[in-house]
Design a protein around this motif. Sequence first.
Motif, PDB file in Angstrom:
ATOM      1  N   LYS A  20      36.835 -93.182  66.490  1.00 55.38           N
ATOM      2  CA  LYS A  20      37.958 -92.358  66.044  1.00 55.38           C
ATOM      3  C   LYS A  20      38.269 -91.226  67.018  1.00 55.38           C
ATOM      4  O   LYS A  20      39.429 -90.882  67.249  1.00 55.38           O
ATOM      5  N   LEU A  21      37.225 -90.656  67.616  1.00 53.68           N
ATOM      6  CA  LEU A  21      37.421 -89.541  68.547  1.00 53.68           C
ATOM      7  C   LEU A  21      37.853 -90.015  69.936  1.00 53.68           C
ATOM      8  O   LEU A  21      38.645 -89.355  70.597  1.00 53.68           O
ATOM      9  N   GLY A  22      37.326 -91.150  70.358  1.00 56.26           N
ATOM     10  CA  GLY A  22      37.641 -91.634  71.706  1.00 56.26           C
ATOM     11  C   GLY A  22      36.841 -90.874  72.747  1.00 56.26           C
ATOM     12  O   GLY A  22      35.973 -91.409  73.414  1.00 56.26           O
ATOM     13  N   LEU A  23      37.154 -89.586  72.911  1.00 52.64           N
ATOM     14  CA  LEU A  23      36.448 -88.712  73.843  1.00 52.64           C
ATOM     15  C   LEU A  23      35.754 -87.589  73.095  1.00 52.64           C
ATOM     16  O   LEU A  23      36.201 -87.172  72.023  1.00 52.64           O
ATOM     17  N   GLY A  24      34.684 -87.076  73.689  1.00 53.55           N
ATOM     18  CA  GLY A  24      33.986 -85.943  73.096  1.00 53.55           C
ATOM     19  C   GLY A  24      34.472 -84.623  73.671  1.00 53.55           C
ATOM     20  O   GLY A  24      35.490 -84.573  74.372  1.00 53.55           O
ATOM     21  N   LYS A  25      33.752 -83.565  73.398  1.00 51.03           N
ATOM     22  CA  LYS A  25      34.091 -82.245  73.925  1.00 51.03           C
ATOM     23  C   LYS A  25      34.031 -82.269  75.448  1.00 51.03           C
ATOM     24  O   LYS A  25      33.261 -83.032  76.042  1.00 51.03           O
ATOM     25  N   LYS A  26      34.863 -81.428  76.064  1.00 47.68           N
ATOM     26  CA  LYS A  26      34.950 -81.349  77.541  1.00 47.68           C
ATOM     27  C   LYS A  26      35.354 -82.690  78.147  1.00 47.68           C
ATOM     28  O   LYS A  26      35.020 -82.996  79.295  1.00 47.68           O
ATOM     29  N   GLN A  27      36.038 -83.525  77.336  1.00 43.83           N
ATOM     30  CA  GLN A  27      36.479 -84.858  77.757  1.00 43.83           C
ATOM     31  C   GLN A  27      35.292 -85.746  78.158  1.00 43.83           C
ATOM     32  O   GLN A  27      35.392 -86.615  79.015  1.00 43.83           O
ATOM     33  N   GLY A  28      34.175 -85.516  77.480  1.00 45.30           N
ATOM     34  CA  GLY A  28      32.972 -86.286  77.790  1.00 45.30           C
ATOM     35  C   GLY A  28      32.982 -87.668  77.159  1.00 45.30           C
ATOM     36  O   GLY A  28      33.560 -87.879  76.090  1.00 45.30           O
ATOM     37  N   LEU A  29      32.327 -88.611  77.820  1.00 45.36           N
ATOM     38  CA  LEU A  29      32.207 -89.987  77.325  1.00 45.36           C
ATOM     39  C   LEU A  29      31.016 -90.099  76.379  1.00 45.36           C
ATOM     40  O   LEU A  29      29.978 -89.483  76.601  1.00 45.36           O
ATOM     41  N   PHE A  30      31.175 -90.913  75.350  1.00 45.97           N
ATOM     42  CA  PHE A  30      30.056 -91.168  74.447  1.00 45.97           C
ATOM     43  C   PHE A  30      29.192 -92.308  74.991  1.00 45.97           C
ATOM     44  O   PHE A  30      29.704 -93.273  75.560  1.00 45.97           O
ATOM     45  N   PHE A  31      27.879 -92.161  74.786  1.00 50.31           N
ATOM     46  CA  PHE A  31      26.940 -93.162  75.292  1.00 50.31           C
ATOM     47  C   PHE A  31      25.842 -93.390  74.253  1.00 50.31           C
ATOM     48  O   PHE A  31      25.367 -92.435  73.633  1.00 50.31           O
ATOM     49  N   PRO A  32      25.418 -94.647  74.042  1.00 55.73           N
ATOM     50  CA  PRO A  32      24.413 -94.938  73.015  1.00 55.73           C
ATOM     51  C   PRO A  32      23.077 -94.236  73.294  1.00 55.73           C
ATOM     52  O   PRO A  32      22.593 -94.255  74.428  1.00 55.73           O
ATOM     53  N   GLU A  33      22.504 -93.637  72.257  1.00 61.30           N
ATOM     54  CA  GLU A  33      21.169 -93.025  72.403  1.00 61.30           C
ATOM     55  C   GLU A  33      20.129 -94.089  72.741  1.00 61.30           C
ATOM     56  O   GLU A  33      19.227 -93.863  73.541  1.00 61.30           O
ATOM     57  N   ILE A  34      20.287 -95.239  72.109  1.00 56.38           N
ATOM     58  CA  ILE A  34      19.351 -96.343  72.347  1.00 56.38           C
ATOM     59  C   ILE A  34      20.127 -97.620  72.649  1.00 56.38           C
ATOM     60  O   ILE A  34      21.036 -97.995  71.903  1.00 56.38           O
ATOM     61  N   ILE A  35      19.772 -98.282  73.746  1.00 60.70           N
ATOM     62  CA  ILE A  35      20.330 -99.602  74.043  1.00 60.70           C
ATOM     63  C   ILE A  35      19.329-100.630  73.513  1.00 60.70           C
ATOM     64  O   ILE A  35      18.156-100.612  73.906  1.00 60.70           O
ATOM     65  N   PRO A  36      19.753-101.498  72.588  1.00 63.32           N
ATOM     66  CA  PRO A  36      18.824-102.471  71.991  1.00 63.32           C
ATOM     67  C   PRO A  36      18.163-103.350  73.054  1.00 63.32           C
ATOM     68  O   PRO A  36      18.825-103.785  73.997  1.00 63.32           O
ATOM     69  N   LYS A  37      16.874-103.580  72.926  1.00 66.89           N
ATOM     70  CA  LYS A  37      16.139-104.446  73.855  1.00 66.89           C
ATOM     71  C   LYS A  37      15.848-105.783  73.166  1.00 66.89           C
ATOM     72  O   LYS A  37      15.482-105.806  71.991  1.00 66.89           O
TER      73      LYS A  37
END
Length: 432
Positions: A20-37
């Motif tokens: 819904k947000l698309g971008l975060g604060k300071k136009q930052g990109l969102f990235f997964p905390e954990i990438i499934p292994k």
Amino acid sequence: MNLYNLKDIKEKVNFTQAIKLGLGKKQGLFFPEIIPKISKKKIKKLINKNFITRSQKILSMFIGSEIKKKTINSSIQSSFSFPGPKISYIKKNIACCELFHGPTLAFKDYGARFMAQILSLLNTEKKSITILTATSGDTGAAVAHAFYKMKNIRVVVLYPKGKISTIQRKLFCTLGKNITTISVDGNFDECQKLVKKAFNDSDIREYTQLNSANSINISRLLAQICYFFEIFHLVPKDLHNKIVISVPCGNFGNLTAGLIAKSMGLPVKKFILSTNSNNTVPRYLKTGIWNPYKTISTISNAMDISRPNNWPRVQEILKKNKWKINKHLEYGSVSEKSTKKHLKELFQKFNYISEPHASIAYTLLKKSLEKKNLYGIFLGTAHPIKFQETVEKILQIKLKIPNSASNYINLKELSYSIKPSFHLLKKILIKK
């Protein structure tokens, strides 16, 4: 699924919030905390499944319990309801993975259609949403068609005037309805700058419920992971431990998705980061200095980007995995002369009709595989007809226009035309 903002790690959101947000604060990109292994044993089982079933399992790993599994499966079924990737074998150790058999003849159909399905699903309050995006060629059509005639969703696409092909333009500038297109007298980076400025404008965000459909939106990126697994399903199993994938890079969404797939356990030996003369990243990797030049117009126009938005995500993946560049990622840029030369080579030596972006990926792949016992795949990201004038001129042939494109050729274009002015863009966005 929890994600963090690469520019403000204190900002954390879940999957639905990130979309819904698309971008975060300071136009930052969102990235997964954990990438499934995924274990090697499970990877083999996953590769054996069909594209839809496998994609449902992969995306469920990221989304988790936020959305019901049955709903996710249904959304993916609808999103990928077109012919999937195909492998065209070029020579003994090289093949092309064609990702352009969707409705707008480009790989971006996968991510755009998945995002449209999920965003529509999440809009439970039926609020009016504006999707604002910039395109260097193929994103515009993919996003416009994915959201075409969807209730409560307006799409606004900016594109650089005179710098995308006729068919690319016709596929999305002729739709009307809930699709607004804006021709900007500038390059893609200027279009992208206007988009980012709009996201920072409180009036626009409040009035329009703004969202982005560029590959900066995590939903598009996750959908692209799926076809990297499909490559292993399509090629013979005895090649699975030899695969190198060359990716034509513009905004670096495709490479990011591929590296995430590798992080999950997909046994890709190495990726090749392939750019045209807009070679900010190859220069940076060679010198350690980030120095974008002015964007150059080339025949591979979808890659005419000097400030690729997804590069921070690529850096984050390399850092998280502690991957050394040369071991996991080769890089290079290709001149116009070489792009044309190898486009001709593919046709004259192997009877394969390609287009400039894939030619760039092929050029660097061919060079990389010299004297190595590896198998190379280069990505075909768009149908040659998307670059009809260029391909016909270089190869001295006449291309047949697919039905999915011919229906739009004679339709009137409905675009606004503006200078790269934020004031003019704002007037269009908040027009009542």
